[in-house]
Design a protein around this motif. Structure first.
Motif, PDB file in Angstrom:
ATOM      1  N   GLY A  28       0.791  -1.162   0.025  1.00  0.00           N
ATOM      2  CA  GLY A  28       0.113   0.032  -0.051  1.00  0.00           C
ATOM      3  C   GLY A  28       0.904   1.291  -0.010  1.00  0.00           C
ATOM      4  O   GLY A  28       2.000   1.279   0.059  1.00  0.00           O
ATOM      5  N   ARG A  29       0.123   2.696  -0.019  1.00  0.00           N
ATOM      6  CA  ARG A  29       1.031   3.714   0.030  1.00  0.00           C
ATOM      7  C   ARG A  29       0.369   4.774   1.015  1.00  0.00           C
ATOM      8  O   ARG A  29      -0.889   4.650   1.155  1.00  0.00           O
ATOM      9  CB  ARG A  29       1.119   4.288  -1.561  1.00  0.00           C
ATOM     10  CG  ARG A  29      -0.346   4.637  -2.140  1.00  0.00           C
ATOM     11  CD  ARG A  29       0.169   4.557  -3.647  1.00  0.00           C
ATOM     12  NE  ARG A  29      -1.194   5.019  -4.384  1.00  0.00           N
ATOM     13  CZ  ARG A  29      -1.601   6.115  -4.749  1.00  0.00           C
ATOM     14  NH1 ARG A  29      -1.164   7.126  -4.171  1.00  0.00           N
ATOM     15  NH2 ARG A  29      -2.665   6.333  -5.242  1.00  0.00           N
ATOM     16  N   ARG A  34       3.943   7.505  -2.746  1.00  0.00           N
ATOM     17  CA  ARG A  34       4.049   6.327  -3.743  1.00  0.00           C
ATOM     18  C   ARG A  34       5.424   5.843  -3.384  1.00  0.00           C
ATOM     19  O   ARG A  34       6.229   6.487  -3.738  1.00  0.00           O
ATOM     20  CB  ARG A  34       3.666   6.627  -4.975  1.00  0.00           C
ATOM     21  CG  ARG A  34       3.641   5.002  -5.764  1.00  0.00           C
ATOM     22  CD  ARG A  34       3.595   5.142  -7.443  1.00  0.00           C
ATOM     23  NE  ARG A  34       2.212   6.123  -7.465  1.00  0.00           N
ATOM     24  CZ  ARG A  34       1.041   5.328  -7.695  1.00  0.00           C
ATOM     25  NH1 ARG A  34       1.120   4.034  -7.533  1.00  0.00           N
ATOM     26  NH2 ARG A  34       0.002   5.797  -8.134  1.00  0.00           N
ATOM     27  N   PRO A  35       5.444   4.779  -2.873  1.00  0.00           N
ATOM     28  CA  PRO A  35       6.864   3.808  -2.803  1.00  0.00           C
ATOM     29  C   PRO A  35       7.578   3.609  -3.891  1.00  0.00           C
ATOM     30  O   PRO A  35       6.854   3.436  -4.845  1.00  0.00           O
ATOM     31  CB  PRO A  35       6.381   2.625  -1.982  1.00  0.00           C
ATOM     32  CG  PRO A  35       5.132   2.809  -1.556  1.00  0.00           C
ATOM     33  CD  PRO A  35       4.251   3.814  -2.268  1.00  0.00           C
ATOM     34  N   THR A  36       8.799   3.521  -3.986  1.00  0.00           N
ATOM     35  CA  THR A  36       9.468   3.040  -5.408  1.00  0.00           C
ATOM     36  C   THR A  36       9.239   1.573  -5.681  1.00  0.00           C
ATOM     37  O   THR A  36       9.524   1.230  -6.791  1.00  0.00           O
ATOM     38  CB  THR A  36      11.108   3.511  -5.069  1.00  0.00           C
ATOM     39  OG1 THR A  36      11.391   2.442  -3.926  1.00  0.00           O
ATOM     40  CG2 THR A  36      11.263   4.559  -4.624  1.00  0.00           C
ATOM     41  N   ALA A  56      12.175  -9.758  -0.583  1.00  0.00           N
ATOM     42  CA  ALA A  56      11.495  -9.966  -2.048  1.00  0.00           C
ATOM     43  C   ALA A  56      10.750  -8.561  -2.147  1.00  0.00           C
ATOM     44  O   ALA A  56       9.782  -8.432  -1.487  1.00  0.00           O
ATOM     45  CB  ALA A  56      10.652 -11.043  -2.259  1.00  0.00           C
ATOM     46  N   THR A  57      10.915  -7.944  -3.358  1.00  0.00           N
ATOM     47  CA  THR A  57      10.238  -6.830  -3.648  1.00  0.00           C
ATOM     48  C   THR A  57       9.674  -6.662  -4.874  1.00  0.00           C
ATOM     49  O   THR A  57      10.031  -7.740  -5.733  1.00  0.00           O
ATOM     50  CB  THR A  57      11.225  -5.318  -3.589  1.00  0.00           C
ATOM     51  OG1 THR A  57      12.156  -5.549  -4.534  1.00  0.00           O
ATOM     52  CG2 THR A  57      11.622  -5.250  -2.344  1.00  0.00           C
ATOM     53  N   SER A  58       8.555  -6.009  -5.346  1.00  0.00           N
ATOM     54  CA  SER A  58       7.948  -5.902  -6.767  1.00  0.00           C
ATOM     55  C   SER A  58       7.706  -4.532  -7.030  1.00  0.00           C
ATOM     56  O   SER A  58       7.210  -3.734  -6.375  1.00  0.00           O
ATOM     57  CB  SER A  58       6.767  -6.714  -6.652  1.00  0.00           C
ATOM     58  OG  SER A  58       5.921  -6.643  -8.035  1.00  0.00           O
ATOM     59  N   ASP A  59       7.819  -4.119  -8.302  1.00  0.00           N
ATOM     60  CA  ASP A  59       7.676  -2.698  -8.626  1.00  0.00           C
ATOM     61  C   ASP A  59       6.021  -2.852  -9.567  1.00  0.00           C
ATOM     62  O   ASP A  59       5.795  -1.738 -10.164  1.00  0.00           O
ATOM     63  CB  ASP A  59       8.703  -2.283  -9.862  1.00  0.00           C
ATOM     64  CG  ASP A  59       8.869  -2.973 -10.786  1.00  0.00           C
ATOM     65  OD1 ASP A  59       8.242  -4.102 -10.723  1.00  0.00           O
ATOM     66  OD2 ASP A  59       9.951  -2.762 -11.690  1.00  0.00           O
ATOM     67  N   GLY A  60       5.430  -3.782  -9.426  1.00  0.00           N
ATOM     68  CA  GLY A  60       4.087  -3.970  -9.999  1.00  0.00           C
ATOM     69  C   GLY A  60       4.534  -4.669 -11.341  1.00  0.00           C
ATOM     70  O   GLY A  60       3.282  -5.036 -12.069  1.00  0.00           O
ATOM     71  N   LEU A  82      11.997   1.180   5.476  1.00  0.00           N
ATOM     72  CA  LEU A  82      11.054   1.906   6.385  1.00  0.00           C
ATOM     73  C   LEU A  82      11.085   3.421   5.975  1.00  0.00           C
ATOM     74  O   LEU A  82      10.125   4.193   6.325  1.00  0.00           O
ATOM     75  CB  LEU A  82      11.724   1.605   7.991  1.00  0.00           C
ATOM     76  CG  LEU A  82      11.730   0.364   8.610  1.00  0.00           C
ATOM     77  CD1 LEU A  82      12.204   0.288   9.683  1.00  0.00           C
ATOM     78  CD2 LEU A  82      10.094   0.174   8.751  1.00  0.00           C
ATOM     79  N   ALA A  83      12.100   3.862   5.179  1.00  0.00           N
ATOM     80  CA  ALA A  83      12.055   5.244   4.594  1.00  0.00           C
ATOM     81  C   ALA A  83      11.048   5.243   3.502  1.00  0.00           C
ATOM     82  O   ALA A  83      10.429   6.346   3.158  1.00  0.00           O
ATOM     83  CB  ALA A  83      13.352   5.554   4.151  1.00  0.00           C
ATOM     84  N   GLU A  84      10.492   4.035   2.901  1.00  0.00           N
ATOM     85  CA  GLU A  84       9.664   4.043   2.095  1.00  0.00           C
ATOM     86  C   GLU A  84       8.180   4.414   2.376  1.00  0.00           C
ATOM     87  O   GLU A  84       7.951   3.823   3.642  1.00  0.00           O
ATOM     88  CB  GLU A  84       9.371   2.662   1.188  1.00  0.00           C
ATOM     89  CG  GLU A  84      10.847   2.405   0.423  1.00  0.00           C
ATOM     90  CD  GLU A  84      10.835   3.089  -0.853  1.00  0.00           C
ATOM     91  OE1 GLU A  84       9.702   3.673  -1.366  1.00  0.00           O
ATOM     92  OE2 GLU A  84      11.875   2.763  -1.582  1.00  0.00           O
TER      93      GLU A  84
END
Length: 388
Positions: A28-29, A34-36, A56-60, A82-84
């Motif tokens: 979420g945001r 908006r997070p990166t 594990a990250t995803s940019d969509g 945490l900064a996102e």
């Protein structure tokens, strides 16, 4: 009560770096930001090089996974996340579970709970704890709603889905949910199937454009937009290409279930799960004429006629699917205390041509009650095996 966001995130940081961390998800945001990355999942793993924190990250569009060493490297990676401006955090350790949601005013709504102790072996008898196919603490419930009733319905549906698909199914799976509505079962199906290791591509179809927008936004927040998409259109006419392997139609009203089953047959879908809703079509036909002898008592009373119409409709649907090359069964998929519309038509395509006896069995029932099932009418326009 709202809490200062900085203090809540400090608590999240402590849990993320705790040696007893089992899993954490950020998604979420925040309002106006908006997070990166659309989503991040953290969990401890053990590699040949030793213990690591897997992120594990995803940019969509595409996923990215990295494993960082404990200590300074993990701390730096956690601080970076945490900064996102994520709108939600869900963190589980061996001892505690924390859910954090950032409010519109920039404060934190935090729910804390002790992690239930899971015994090494479940006790025998009626006191055995229920194990869900989708963890009740999964962050998806923060998005689709996590009431106890909804979680039970999700679990019942997923168990029916698991019983339908082969245990050894691998590779890609294309799924279509016809009449998906607010799509909470759609998202639950994707979560469960992808966690089985399948490469799932899922399309939800609903006639309402506002539902399409809402569901699309949720898929983006979850980081699944590359795999879960939605189109606005009718069940009968929405463009779905290529054809799916699995068709879902959950509580499509009246003949909308017939439209979904007809599309599944025309697609030659390998599996079909349909939970019918109301059954007005055959009930209306039964009201318009006397019942055949000696069944007048079945339809004389209105409430009995309505219930018999439900049974007759789904029996004829299952019979028609069998005529058209499917092995079909009607099962109860959720307890009737949660919803009276608790039947599920479950079908698997065999491609076997119907026998003369199977066709005659279906035709005799239709002729005796002098009804015209909507599904038969819809399939009559396609190049399908004859019904009689």
């Amino acid at each position: 009560m709202p809490e200062p966001l900085d203090a809540a995130l400090t608590e999240v940081r402590t849990l993320l770096l705790d040696p007893t961390l089992t899993r954490a998800v950020a998604a979420g945001r925040r309002r106006g930001r908006r997070p990166t990355v659309a989503r991040a999942e953290l969990r401890p793993v053990t590699l040949k090089a030793g213990p690591r924190l897997q992120i594990a990250t995803s940019d969509g569009v595409r996923p990215y996974t990295r494993n960082v060493a404990p200590g300074a490297e993990s701390a730096a990676a956690v601080d970076e996340l945490l900064a996102e401006p994520f709108g939600n955090w869900h963190v589980e350790t061996a001892d505690a579970t924390l859910q954090l949601r950032v409010t519109k005013s920039g404060e934190a709504q935090v729910h804390r709970a002790a992690t239930a102790v899971r015994p090494a072996a479940a006790p025998a008898g009626h006191d055995r704890a229920k194990e869900y196919l989708l963890d009740p603490g999964d962050e998806i419930f923060a998005e689709i709603g996590g009431s106890a009733a909804k979680r039970r319905q999700v679990d019942a549906f997923l168990r029916a889905l698991a019983a339908t698909l082969p245990d050894d199914l691998t590779g890609s799976l294309r799924v279509v949910d016809l009449g998906c509505g607010n799509a909470y079962l759609t998202f639950a199906a994707y979560r469960y199937l992808s966690r089985r290791g399948l490469d799932v591509e899922l399309i939800g179809v609903d006639v309402r454009e506002d539902q399409r927008r809402r569901n699309t936004e949720l898929a983006q927040r979850m980081g699944w937009a590359d795999k879960v998409s939605f189109v606005a259109g009718t069940i009968a006419d929405a463009v779905v290409d290529p054809a799916p392997d699995l068709v879902l139609a959950l509580h499509a009203c009246d003949t909308a279930t017939d439209e979904a089953l007809a599309r599944a047959v025309r697609w030659e879908a390998r599996w079909v799960l349909a939970a019918p809703c109301c059954h007005h079509d055959l009930a209306k036909q039964l009201r318009a004429q006397p019942a055949p002898t000696p069944y007048d008592l079945l339809t004389r009373q209105g409430i009995l006629r309505e219930r018999f119409a439900d049974v007759l409709t789904d029996a004829l649907r299952a019979g028609l699917l069998r005529v058209h090359g499917y092995r079909s069964e009607v099962v109860e998929f959720v307890d009737s205390q949660h919803t009276p519309r608790n039947l599920l038509i479950r079908a698997r395509r065999t491609g076997t041509e119907a026998t003369g006896a199977q066709c005659a069995e279906y035709r005799e029932l239709v002729d005796q009650w002098r009804v015209t099932p909507r599904l038969e009418t819809l399939l009559a326009t396609a190049e399908q095996p004859p019904v009689a």
